[in-house]
Enzyme design. Structure first.
Site, short mmCIF file in Angstrom:
data_model
loop_
_atom_site.label_atom_id
_atom_site.label_comp_id
_atom_site.label_asym_id
_atom_site.label_seq_id
_atom_site.Cartn_x
_atom_site.Cartn_y
_atom_site.Cartn_z
N MET A 190 0.93 -1.14 -0.11
CA MET A 190 0.05 0.21 0.00
C MET A 190 0.84 1.46 -0.02
O MET A 190 0.19 2.15 0.21
CB MET A 190 -1.02 -0.10 1.37
CG MET A 190 -1.87 -1.11 1.21
SD MET A 190 -3.47 -0.85 2.12
CE MET A 190 -2.61 -0.72 3.81
N GLY A 191 2.22 1.11 -0.43
CA GLY A 191 3.01 2.30 -0.55
C GLY A 191 3.54 2.49 0.80
O GLY A 191 3.73 1.70 1.62
N GLY A 209 4.95 -10.25 3.91
CA GLY A 209 5.82 -10.14 4.97
C GLY A 209 5.19 -10.71 6.15
O GLY A 209 3.82 -10.53 6.26
N LYS A 215 5.11 -9.86 9.17
CA LYS A 215 4.65 -8.94 10.28
C LYS A 215 3.20 -8.90 10.26
O LYS A 215 2.64 -8.95 11.48
CB LYS A 215 5.03 -7.52 9.86
CG LYS A 215 4.48 -6.52 10.83
CD LYS A 215 5.12 -5.31 10.86
CE LYS A 215 4.34 -4.49 11.63
NZ LYS A 215 2.99 -4.24 11.00
N ASP A 216 2.59 -9.13 9.33
CA ASP A 216 1.19 -9.21 9.11
C ASP A 216 0.72 -10.96 9.11
O ASP A 216 0.18 -11.31 8.22
CB ASP A 216 0.63 -8.61 7.84
CG ASP A 216 0.72 -7.02 7.96
OD1 ASP A 216 0.17 -6.50 9.11
OD2 ASP A 216 1.32 -6.66 7.12
N HIS A 265 9.36 -3.81 3.06
CA HIS A 265 9.22 -4.17 1.81
C HIS A 265 10.30 -4.43 1.12
O HIS A 265 10.15 -5.27 -0.27
CB HIS A 265 8.41 -2.84 1.28
CG HIS A 265 7.20 -2.47 2.12
ND1 HIS A 265 7.01 -1.48 2.90
CD2 HIS A 265 6.09 -3.10 2.12
CE1 HIS A 265 5.91 -1.33 3.36
NE2 HIS A 265 4.90 -2.14 2.70
N HIS A 280 9.16 0.65 3.28
CA HIS A 280 10.32 1.09 4.07
C HIS A 280 11.28 -0.41 3.86
O HIS A 280 10.89 -1.16 2.86
CB HIS A 280 9.87 0.83 5.57
CG HIS A 280 9.01 -0.18 5.83
ND1 HIS A 280 9.12 -1.54 5.97
CD2 HIS A 280 7.42 -0.15 6.39
CE1 HIS A 280 8.05 -2.33 6.30
NE2 HIS A 280 7.20 -1.47 6.47
N SER A 330 7.23 -0.73 10.14
CA SER A 330 5.80 -0.77 9.66
C SER A 330 5.76 0.79 8.99
O SER A 330 6.38 1.58 9.51
CB SER A 330 4.97 -0.78 10.94
OG SER A 330 3.64 -0.20 10.57
N GLN A 336 -10.19 -1.74 2.77
CA GLN A 336 -9.69 -2.56 3.92
C GLN A 336 -9.55 -1.81 5.15
O GLN A 336 -9.15 -2.22 6.26
CB GLN A 336 -8.35 -3.24 3.44
CG GLN A 336 -7.11 -2.26 3.48
CD GLN A 336 -5.90 -3.34 2.88
OE1 GLN A 336 -5.91 -3.51 1.79
NE2 GLN A 336 -4.82 -3.52 3.85
O1 PAF Z 1 -0.18 -5.86 3.70
C1 PAF Z 1 -0.64 -4.76 3.05
O2 PAF Z 1 0.02 -3.83 2.76
C2 PAF Z 1 -1.79 -4.86 2.26
O3 PAF Z 1 -2.90 -5.46 3.33
C3 PAF Z 1 -1.91 -5.36 1.04
C4 PAF Z 1 -1.40 -6.88 1.29
C5 PAF Z 1 -1.08 -4.70 0.09
C6 PAF Z 1 -3.53 -5.48 0.46
O4 PAF Z 1 -3.80 -4.03 0.23
#
Ligand code: PAF
Length: 280
Positions: free
Chosen positions: A30-31, A147, A149-150, A37, A34, A185, A61
């Site tokens: 989602m941009g 990741g 992390k999630d 990513h 860091h 994050s 979301q």
């Molecule tokens: O983890 C994220 O950044 C978002 O939930 C994802 C997987 C890009 C979906 O929008």
């Protein structure tokens, strides 16, 4: 590196690569990129012929409009990171491109999507499944890099991939941490320097809890009490769960893998931080 904004252009470009037998790795984001990513992108580049990174702040979301409003937006810097990491395509569509019509699809994968983040943020995982299923249908990746992390998000996406029959390999990648243990994050950029230092206690206490030889309940209480005792931190939930199903466990023998997942409010705004630790 090419920046692509439309689904048609992305499909055309990838079809040419696929016609030459090239494999496609995908990093959805989602941009506000860091180092966490960047580590996913570098791994995809190392393991695939072509790497696509999506940069799309997915509105469906976010159950809290304020959270969406203050989410950092750093597209130019993000494209530079994508390029520096050696990826081939940054896919940055508009909301209208991804959602020409409201997405009314409902995804439900209990207990995986119903507990923890699913319970605290109603509709969150439905929105994640909506956008990730759309992105998978555009990119048709061989591998997707997510990741850890999630942690819960990966478990939910696994269920969705099985359910919808996507032919993609999910590659979970380890959490990247600051030297003091704070999990990287995009939300950390919303913390002051002092709040960042305070937030590092979350992982310190989680790590300590692993060394104490306590029962599941005692471990739970130890973590919650120790974090809540620190000014500026407040635990929203701490759940010790089966690492695959995410169902609560009551003893260490109950599951083959056991993970503690935590969400903590940090600072005055406050910022919601998530982390986890593997006990087994
Ligand atoms: O983890 C994220 O950044 C978002 O939930 C994802 C997987 C890009 C979906 O929008």
């Amino acid at each position: 590196m090419t920046v692509i904004n439309t689904i048609n252009e992305l499909r055309e470009c990838l079809a040419k690569h696929r016609a030459k037998g090239r494999t496609v790795g995908f990093v959805p984001t989602m941009g506000a990129l860091h180092e966490g990513h960047a580590s996913l992108v570098r791994r995809s580049v190392a393991e695939n012929d072509i790497t696509v990174v999506s940069i799309f702040l997915n509105p469906t979301q976010f159950n809290d409009p304020k959270d969406l409003e203050r989410y950092p937006r750093t597209l130019d810097a993000d494209c530079r990171v994508v390029e520096q990491c050696g990826a081939d395509i940054a896919f940055a569509p508009t909301v209208k491109e991804v959602y020409p019509e409201p997405d009314t699809r409902q995804f439900s994968y209990p207990p995986t999507d119903a507990v923890m983040e699913g319970a605290m943020r109603p509709g969150h995982f439905n929105g994640v499944c909506q956008v990730v299923s759309k992105l998978f249908s555009y990119v048709e990746p061989d591998r997707v890099y997510l990741g850890e992390k999630d942690y819960q998000q990966i478990a939910v996406i696994r269920r969705m991939v099985d359910d919808l029959g996507f032919k993609v390999q999910i590659v979970p990648c380890p959490v990247v941490r600051q030297e003091d243990g704070l999990a990287l994050s995009s939300r950390n950029s919303l913390l002051t320097d002092d709040e960042r230092k305070t937030a590092a206690n979350i992982y310190r206490i989680l790590s300590e809890s692993r060394t104490l030889g306590l029962s599941v309940q005692q471990t739970h209480d130890y973590v919650v009490d120790a974090i809540n005792a620190i000014p500026g931190l407040e635990v929203q939930y701490f759940s010790i769960v089966d690492g695959d199903t995410l169902a609560d466990v009551n003893s260490w023998d109950e599951a083959t893998s056991t993970v503690g997942c935590i969400t903590v409010f940090c600072g005055t705004k406050p910022i919601r931080l998530i982390d986890h630790i593997r006990y087994k």
